[in-house]
Design a protein around this motif. Structure first.
Motif, PDB file in Angstrom:
ATOM      1  N   ALA A  48       1.054  -0.990  -0.013  1.00 55.78           N
ATOM      2  CA  ALA A  48      -0.036  -0.020   0.143  1.00 55.78           C
ATOM      3  C   ALA A  48       0.923   1.204   0.033  1.00 55.78           C
ATOM      4  N   THR A  49       0.443   2.215  -0.831  1.00 56.71           N
ATOM      5  CA  THR A  49       1.429   3.425  -0.858  1.00 56.71           C
ATOM      6  C   THR A  49       1.500   4.287   0.613  1.00 56.71           C
ATOM      7  N   GLY A  50       0.563   3.965   1.308  1.00 52.66           N
ATOM      8  CA  GLY A  50       0.600   4.654   2.647  1.00 52.66           C
ATOM      9  C   GLY A  50       1.452   3.832   3.616  1.00 52.66           C
ATOM     10  N   ALA A  51       1.966   2.741   3.269  1.00 49.94           N
ATOM     11  CA  ALA A  51       2.823   1.855   4.326  1.00 49.94           C
ATOM     12  C   ALA A  51       4.269   2.670   4.568  1.00 49.94           C
ATOM     13  N   ARG A  52       4.538   2.318   5.629  1.00 53.71           N
ATOM     14  CA  ARG A  52       5.690   3.374   6.057  1.00 53.71           C
ATOM     15  C   ARG A  52       6.846   3.076   5.094  1.00 53.71           C
ATOM     16  N   HIS A  53       7.270   1.607   4.640  1.00 57.05           N
ATOM     17  CA  HIS A  53       8.571   1.771   3.906  1.00 57.05           C
ATOM     18  C   HIS A  53       8.106   2.096   2.567  1.00 57.05           C
ATOM     19  N   CYS A  54       6.874   2.138   2.000  1.00 54.36           N
ATOM     20  CA  CYS A  54       6.677   2.893   0.703  1.00 54.36           C
ATOM     21  C   CYS A  54       6.833   4.218   0.776  1.00 54.36           C
ATOM     22  N   ARG A  55       6.334   5.036   1.961  1.00 60.23           N
ATOM     23  CA  ARG A  55       6.689   6.480   2.157  1.00 60.23           C
ATOM     24  C   ARG A  55       8.163   6.715   2.434  1.00 60.23           C
ATOM     25  N   ASP A  56       8.930   5.715   2.993  1.00 58.29           N
ATOM     26  CA  ASP A  56      10.288   6.031   3.112  1.00 58.29           C
ATOM     27  C   ASP A  56      11.012   5.721   1.750  1.00 58.29           C
ATOM     28  N   VAL A  57      10.501   5.156   0.992  1.00 55.52           N
ATOM     29  CA  VAL A  57      11.082   4.730  -0.140  1.00 55.52           C
ATOM     30  C   VAL A  57      11.020   6.271  -1.065  1.00 55.52           C
ATOM     31  N   GLU A  58       9.650   6.781  -0.997  1.00 56.67           N
ATOM     32  CA  GLU A  58       9.376   7.837  -1.805  1.00 56.67           C
ATOM     33  C   GLU A  58      10.420   9.087  -1.337  1.00 56.67           C
ATOM     34  N   ALA A  59      10.850   9.030  -0.253  1.00 56.89           N
ATOM     35  CA  ALA A  59      11.700  10.079   0.430  1.00 56.89           C
ATOM     36  C   ALA A  59      13.171   9.660   0.136  1.00 56.89           C
ATOM     37  N   LEU A 118      -4.809  -9.193  -7.715  1.00 58.50           N
ATOM     38  CA  LEU A 118      -5.606  -7.868  -8.146  1.00 58.50           C
ATOM     39  C   LEU A 118      -5.404  -7.734  -9.425  1.00 58.50           C
ATOM     40  N   PRO A 119      -6.364  -7.373  -9.937  1.00 58.39           N
ATOM     41  CA  PRO A 119      -6.312  -6.895 -11.301  1.00 58.39           C
ATOM     42  C   PRO A 119      -5.431  -5.611 -11.688  1.00 58.39           C
ATOM     43  N   VAL A 120      -4.702  -5.625 -12.795  1.00 56.22           N
ATOM     44  CA  VAL A 120      -3.594  -4.430 -13.269  1.00 56.22           C
ATOM     45  C   VAL A 120      -4.471  -3.016 -12.612  1.00 56.22           C
ATOM     46  N   GLU A 121      -5.643  -2.717 -12.860  1.00 50.85           N
ATOM     47  CA  GLU A 121      -5.993  -1.433 -12.684  1.00 50.85           C
ATOM     48  C   GLU A 121      -5.921  -1.324 -10.946  1.00 50.85           C
ATOM     49  N   PRO A 126      -5.139   5.940  -9.369  1.00 55.39           N
ATOM     50  CA  PRO A 126      -4.846   6.268  -8.035  1.00 55.39           C
ATOM     51  C   PRO A 126      -5.327   5.121  -6.784  1.00 55.39           C
ATOM     52  N   ALA A 127      -5.063   4.119  -7.310  1.00 57.44           N
ATOM     53  CA  ALA A 127      -5.532   2.970  -6.346  1.00 57.44           C
ATOM     54  C   ALA A 127      -4.425   2.961  -4.996  1.00 57.44           C
TER      55      ALA A 127
END
Length: 161
Positions: A48-59, A118-121, A126-127
């Motif tokens: 999930a984009t909101g997961a801590r590791h994903c937020r960290d990767v973005e930064a 999960l389907p590609v979409e 914005p999923a």
């Protein structure tokens, strides 16, 4: 021998441990199911984009982590690898390209795959779920030859193709 061991580790490890650091310098570790691709070596994971590791990767996209194989429980069957690399979210084209490979690796049972894929979409903006890729820059394995002699845990860097 190293290439064979790396192949075994990649084939048998079901999860990787991903280490990240936030924009504020806070460390984090997450255990993730993954798929792998070669040439260059890459790991794919969904999150999930909101997961801590994903937020960290973005930064801070620089990451490290490890893979671990327990074998049949015998001490000499335990093996693993450590890696460093760069992580990013897949593009839409890459999600479409790797979708089947990703789910085939995560869900080898056809019935489970049919139920949980999960389907590609559902993996595109914005999923909330996305597929991320770690491009491995460096990889190390345990130096089993010296451990047998002196029980000191050392690593040997493996040259990536």
């Amino acid at each position: 021998m190293s290439v064979e061991r790396v192949g075994r580790i990649l084939a048998e490890a079901r999860y990787l441990s991903l280490s990240t650091v936030s924009g504020d310098g806070e460390p984090w570790s997450a255990v993730l199911q993954y798929a792998w691709l070669v040439r260059p070596l890459r790991f794919l994971f969904g999150s999930a984009t909101g997961a801590r590791h994903c937020r960290d990767v973005e930064a801070r996209p620089a990451v490290s982590g490890s893979l671990f194989v327990t074998g049949d429980g015998d001490l000499t069957d335990v093996d693993g690898a450590q890696f460093s690399g760069t992580c990013r979210e897949l593009t839409e084209a890459e999600v479409r390209e790797h979708h089947a490979t990703f789910y085939d690796a995560l869900l080898p049972d056809e019935k489970d795959r049919a139920e949980y894929t999960l389907p590609v979409e559902a993996l595109l903006a914005p999923a909330d779920h996305r597929i991320y890729q770690i491009t491995v820059d460096r990889l190390w394995i345990v130096d089993t030859s010296t451990w047998i002699e002196d029980r000191i845990d050392r690593r040997v860097e493996v040259t990536l193709p």
